[in-house]
Design a protein around this motif. Structure first.
Motif, PDB file in Angstrom:
ATOM      1  N   LEU A  50       0.832  -1.212   0.000  1.00  0.00           N
ATOM      2  CA  LEU A  50       0.000   0.000   0.000  1.00  0.00           C
ATOM      3  C   LEU A  50       0.866   1.261   0.000  1.00  0.00           C
ATOM      4  O   LEU A  50       0.563   2.239  -0.689  1.00  0.00           O
ATOM      5  CB  LEU A  50      -0.917   0.013   1.226  1.00  0.00           C
ATOM      6  N   ALA A  51       1.932   1.236   0.793  1.00  0.00           N
ATOM      7  CA  ALA A  51       2.819   2.389   0.828  1.00  0.00           C
ATOM      8  C   ALA A  51       3.450   2.642  -0.539  1.00  0.00           C
ATOM      9  O   ALA A  51       3.529   3.788  -1.002  1.00  0.00           O
ATOM     10  CB  ALA A  51       3.904   2.180   1.887  1.00  0.00           C
ATOM     11  N   LEU A  52       3.884   1.568  -1.213  1.00  0.00           N
ATOM     12  CA  LEU A  52       4.493   1.730  -2.530  1.00  0.00           C
ATOM     13  C   LEU A  52       3.472   2.215  -3.557  1.00  0.00           C
ATOM     14  O   LEU A  52       3.766   3.090  -4.383  1.00  0.00           O
ATOM     15  CB  LEU A  52       5.110   0.399  -2.977  1.00  0.00           C
ATOM     16  N   VAL A  53       2.266   1.643  -3.518  1.00  0.00           N
ATOM     17  CA  VAL A  53       1.227   2.068  -4.449  1.00  0.00           C
ATOM     18  C   VAL A  53       0.866   3.528  -4.211  1.00  0.00           C
ATOM     19  O   VAL A  53       0.661   4.304  -5.157  1.00  0.00           O
ATOM     20  CB  VAL A  53      -0.013   1.162  -4.311  1.00  0.00           C
ATOM     21  N   THR A  54       0.784   3.913  -2.936  1.00  0.00           N
ATOM     22  CA  THR A  54       0.484   5.308  -2.620  1.00  0.00           C
ATOM     23  C   THR A  54       1.559   6.233  -3.172  1.00  0.00           C
ATOM     24  O   THR A  54       1.269   7.319  -3.694  1.00  0.00           O
ATOM     25  CB  THR A  54       0.377   5.486  -1.090  1.00  0.00           C
ATOM     26  N   THR A  55       2.824   5.784  -3.085  1.00  0.00           N
ATOM     27  CA  THR A  55       3.922   6.595  -3.626  1.00  0.00           C
ATOM     28  C   THR A  55       3.766   6.795  -5.127  1.00  0.00           C
ATOM     29  O   THR A  55       3.903   7.907  -5.652  1.00  0.00           O
ATOM     30  CB  THR A  55       5.268   5.918  -3.319  1.00  0.00           C
ATOM     31  N   VAL A  56       3.487   5.699  -5.830  1.00  0.00           N
ATOM     32  CA  VAL A  56       3.381   5.773  -7.284  1.00  0.00           C
ATOM     33  C   VAL A  56       2.181   6.609  -7.708  1.00  0.00           C
ATOM     34  O   VAL A  56       2.275   7.472  -8.598  1.00  0.00           O
ATOM     35  CB  VAL A  56       3.295   4.350  -7.886  1.00  0.00           C
ATOM     36  N   LEU A  57       1.032   6.388  -7.052  1.00  0.00           N
ATOM     37  CA  LEU A  57      -0.193   7.058  -7.479  1.00  0.00           C
ATOM     38  C   LEU A  57      -0.210   8.538  -7.130  1.00  0.00           C
ATOM     39  O   LEU A  57      -0.681   9.363  -7.920  1.00  0.00           O
ATOM     40  CB  LEU A  57      -1.412   6.370  -6.848  1.00  0.00           C
ATOM     41  N   PHE A  58       0.295   8.867  -5.949  1.00  0.00           N
ATOM     42  CA  PHE A  58       0.123  10.234  -5.467  1.00  0.00           C
ATOM     43  C   PHE A  58       1.432  10.995  -5.285  1.00  0.00           C
ATOM     44  O   PHE A  58       1.409  12.157  -4.889  1.00  0.00           O
ATOM     45  CB  PHE A  58      -0.644  10.231  -4.134  1.00  0.00           C
ATOM     46  N   GLY A  59       2.556  10.377  -5.559  1.00  0.00           N
ATOM     47  CA  GLY A  59       3.826  11.080  -5.502  1.00  0.00           C
ATOM     48  C   GLY A  59       4.470  11.276  -6.846  1.00  0.00           C
ATOM     49  O   GLY A  59       5.166  12.272  -7.080  1.00  0.00           O
TER      50      GLY A  59
END
Length: 880
Positions: A461-470
């Protein structure tokens, strides 16, 4: 004299390699001295923060040097080599810089970490529960991948249990299982005694190979032997809890006697403490009794078993299903056709798995939407933060940093934020999973502690959040030209800014969540006043198992008659009756046909209920035609039945059912009454089903529940009712005491909890959307302070400036609400199965939610608009 802090700094540098000291020491020393002079006059907190940053800088630099030395080849590398080394060093440098930057911007970091921790933590908590229920196999069960469950499908309805003869037939004739076990939670509560100690305990009937098929070794003693399948030799296995309570944990308890329902058994084994059975939603018993003792323990009653099988090593579930399809019990031709269905998730009954799956899926969708909203908020914060770093990015670009290098640096910062948020979310899951599991209206024998799979989920989830919103904010920031960076001006384009798109997406998702929550709340509110067909208020329920106390049919009838005479004499009791079935519980179904019709022509199934005299009056169920049962409907009277409206219409459409004759598998009876339909099936969302009511005294059942209608609080008469029972039979034990309203409330509980759950997170979504809108508006006001100052200097009044800012916010809100309403209307079927009494497109909900969101957004936009209207032109121009 060398200052103390500089001496400490030099000693720290002496710990690092000589090459590092020669290359970096002098430069860092000057930097340290300059910055120390700048910070020495500040508060001690600033000095401490500077010291920490310096230590981090030195330590990370030393680590980079050592890693470069580690990866450096011993021979002279080719001229074009070293890309991996440079990448590693660059990554370490990015991490160093990201760490220092996030520590400096501690307010921004704290806000982002809290938002991500809540979003990731809520989803990780939900996954912890899903993992514990669906993915974790029961402890101590050997080779769980070989285990399958068996269910029976009859008339397109799935049942979880097989009758004992059917279980024995499939066990003997199958060719795909190395073993099959069966167990039943009957007889339930029993009376046990050891010496002078008498207590209540729970007991299960299990096949003699129950523990052996699961591969569970006894903590003490032995499991059941094969010859105890048919024998009446009275032996039992007890749980670890009962062993410690009753025998004080003494291993010499093996071989000692234990009296259960007046019969003496021998304790042959103690189940392990860690053993929790195969069903995570089923509490474990105190006593295990072999099915060979069924007749002795439960005389005259049928035994239904939940059946599991262990596949042979060379057989898969498809081949096993084909073999079971070819088998049919000898009596199958004379009854309704049925077939066996195998399922690999053996530790969950299909009905429980479906209910939990629907509930958890809905919750997961809600939490997923909240995570998206939280991530969008983080992206908005990153975009707003990027505007304050334009000069920094411009210098990087001017010194030769390419777009990919800038993106990598910004993405590293986002990744570090996400990992910290993931760690916070995992912390939330560690203490919140057990608490969240209590919101599910079931009791679980599962340890909801995050394991490696949950940790991996949080990291993902942390990695996906990075890709999607960072990634998108970083890429957009890297696209600006150097001039705009250095002069801190935004390029003017005809496109809608990304931050506005994110705000609109937040608002749209908030509308969807809030609409779903509104529909669920409306549904629960409607359920409170919903017509159930019976009156649940002031009805006390007391269940007893007469077979546990040695009663047979004749003595059981005598006991029930005596209680029905004594209970109305108790102060506060209006009337009393009995039933063998309670609303919203599983029921036995029988084939219904009219007199003279062949069994093959029968297409109607009806739930069979054995009820006492004046049952319908005691339950508050209206009679459409005919009469209620009376005390005359006993063994000596003519067979009688009462049908409900649904059954009467199906069997005799357009005719009067009174006086008709119905035939079941074992009796023929006259219809004496037609009762109103009741919502007594599996839930309030299902349509009325066919029900057949039979007098208790004409069709004996040892499991009896007394229904006592009271004038006041039902629990106030419990003690007097117990005294009335004990005056007749001092050893009588009431298995369970509750009210009919408790049953109704428990059935509605999942809907109420889901409505509360959705409302909380819907409100959180509205709050996050309002915060995002407020952040964008405040950012734009700050960016356009000079423009606003010029406008006001040229004569613009406060109201005009406020209206411009407010108009922008309300425009984004209107677009988001319109988009959200469209999505909510098209996706309303997701919650349709959870609604009753309310349409999935309820107009009141779809009007109220946009009004609430519009009001919230107006407030979030009004505050920055008010601040913009109070900007002093002189101050704004001087700051520029």
């Amino acid at each position: 004299m060398i200052p103390l802090h500089l001496r400490a700094y030099r000693r720290l540098l002496a710990l690092f390699p000589r090459r590092f000291r020669v290359t970096h020491a002098e430069q860092l020393e000057h930097l340290f001295l300059d910055n120390w002079e700048e910070h020495r006059a500040r508060h001690w907190g600033a000095k401490l923060r500077f010291t920490i940053l310096t230590v981090v800088d030195v330590a990370s630099s030393a680590a980079a040097v050592r890693l470069r030395a580690w990866f450096r080849p011993r021979t002279a590398p080719p001229r074009n080599s070293g890309s991996s080394t440079r990448l590693l060093a660059g990554t370490i440098q990015d991490l160093r810089y990201a760490t220092r930057y996030l520590i400096r911007a501690r307010g921004f970091t704290a806000i982002v970490v809290v938002i991500l921790s809540l979003g990731i933590g809520a989803n990780t908590t939900m996954f912890t529960i899903v993992n514990g229920i669906f993915f974790q196999t029961p402890p101590l069960v050997q080779s769980p991948e070989q285990m399958v469950g068996l269910s029976v499908v009859r008339d397109q309805r799935v049942g979880n249990y097989l009758e004992l003869p059917d279980y024995e037939f499939y066990r003997e004739h199958n060719r795909v299982f190395s073993a099959m076990l069966g167990y039943s939670s009957s007889p339930g509560v029993v009376t046990a005694s050891r010496g002078n100690a008498v207590f209540r305990a729970t007991a299960w009937m299990v096949s003699e190979n129950y523990f052996g098929t699961l591969g569970v070794e006894m903590a003490h003693g032995r499991a059941f032997l094969p010859d105890e399948r048919r024998t009446t030799h009275p032996v039992v296995v007890i749980s670890d809890g009962l062993w410690r309570r009753l025998y004080g944990g003494d291993p010499r308890a093996i071989g000692r006697p234990l009296e259960v329902n007046g019969r003496t058994y021998t304790v042959v084994g103690v189940a392990p403490l860690e053993f929790r059975g195969t069903d995570p939603v089923q509490p474990m018993p105190d006593i295990y009794v072999p099915v060979g003792m069924h007749e002795a323990l439960m005389p005259g009653s049928s035994l239904y078993l939940r059946v599991l099988g262990r596949l042979r090593p060379d057989i898969d579930i498809a081949a096993a299903q084909a073999n079971m399809n070819a088998l049919s019990p000898p009596d199958a031709a004379s009854s309704e056709p049925r077939r066996i269905v195998l399922y690999s998730r053996f530790h969950l009954r299909p009905h429980s798995a479906n209910e939990l799956g629907e509930l958890l899926t809905l919750w997961a969708l809600i939490l997923g939407a909240v995570l998206v909203i939280a991530g969008a908020n983080v992206a908005i914060l990153l975009l707003a933060r990027a505007s304050s770093r334009q000069r920094e990015m411009g210098i990087r670009a001017a010194l030769g940093a390419g777009r990919s290098r800038i993106v990598r640096q910004l993405l590293t910062e986002s990744l570090l934020l996400s990992l910290i948020g993931g760690a916070g979310g995992l912390t939330v899951a560690f203490w919140g999973a057990d608490l969240a599991s209590t919101l599910i209206p079931l009791s679980f024998s599962v340890d909801f502690t995050p394991d490696a799979l949950v940790i991996g989920f949080a990291l993902a989830l942390a990695l996906v959040t990075t890709v999607l919103f960072g990634l998108v904010p970083a890429w957009q920031q890297s696209r600006a030209d150097i001039a705009s960076f250095l002069h801190r001006t935004d390029r003017v384009t005809g496109r809608i800014p990304l931050r506005n798109i994110l705000v609109i997406a937040q608002l749209a998702l908030s509308v969807v969540l809030a609409t779903g929550a509104g529909l669920l709340v409306r549904s629960v509110w409607t359920a409170k006043g919903m017509e159930l067909g019976f009156d649940p208020q002031r009805r006390l329920l007391l269940s007893v198992e007469l077979a546990n106390h040695g009663y047979v049919e004749s003595t059981g009838h005598d006991f029930v008659r005596a209680m029905l005479e004594r209970f109305p004499a108790i102060a506060g009791v209006e009337r009393a009756t009995t039933t063998t079935w309670l609303p919203f519980s599983l029921m036995r179904e029988v084939d219904i046909r009219t007199a003279g019709a062949a069994l093959a022509d029968t297409t109607t199934l009806a739930g069979l209920h054995r009820v006492g005299p004046h049952y319908f009056g005691s339950m508050g169920i209206p009679l459409i035609a005919g009469r209620d049962f009376t005390t005359a409907d006993d063994e000596s009277g003519p067979p009688a039945v009462i049908v409900n409206e649904t059954l009467a219409e199906r069997v005799w459409p357009g005719e009067n059912a009174i006086g008709k004759t119905v035939v079941t598998s074992d009796r023929e009876a006259l219809v004496v009454g037609v009762a109103a339909n009741t919502l007594t099936s599996f839930g309030p969302t299902e349509p009325p089903r066919s029900h057949l009511y039979v007098p208790q005294f004409q069709d004996y059942e040892s499991q009896v529940t007394f229904i006592v209608a009271t004038r006041g609080n039902p629990m106030a008469v419990v003690r007097h009712i117990e005294q009335a029972m004990h005056s007749y039979d001092p050893a009588m034990v009431i298995e369970r005491v509750r009210t009919l309203q408790d049953i109704v409330d428990r059935r509605i509980l999942p809907y109420r909890l889901t409505a509360t759950f959705a409302s909380l997170f819907g409100a959180l979504a509205l709050f996050l959307a309002a915060v995002g809108l407020y952040g964008v508006q405040s950012f734009l006001v700050a960016r356009r302070a000079r423009e606003i100052g010029i406008r006001m200097a040229l004569g613009a009044v406060h109201g005009q400036v406020a209206r411009v800012v407010l108009h922008r916010g309300l425009t984004m809100t209107a677009i988001g609400i319109a988009l959200g309403v469209v999505i909510a209307v098209t996706s309303a079927t997701v919650v349709e199965s959870m609604l009753f009494g309310v349409s999935a497109r309820d107009p009141l909900t779809f009007v109220t939610v946009p009004i609430v969101l519009l009001s919230t957004a107006a407030l979030a936009s009004w505050i920055p608009a008010w601040r913009a209207s109070r900007i002093d032109p002189v101050v704004a121009l001087r700051n520029e």
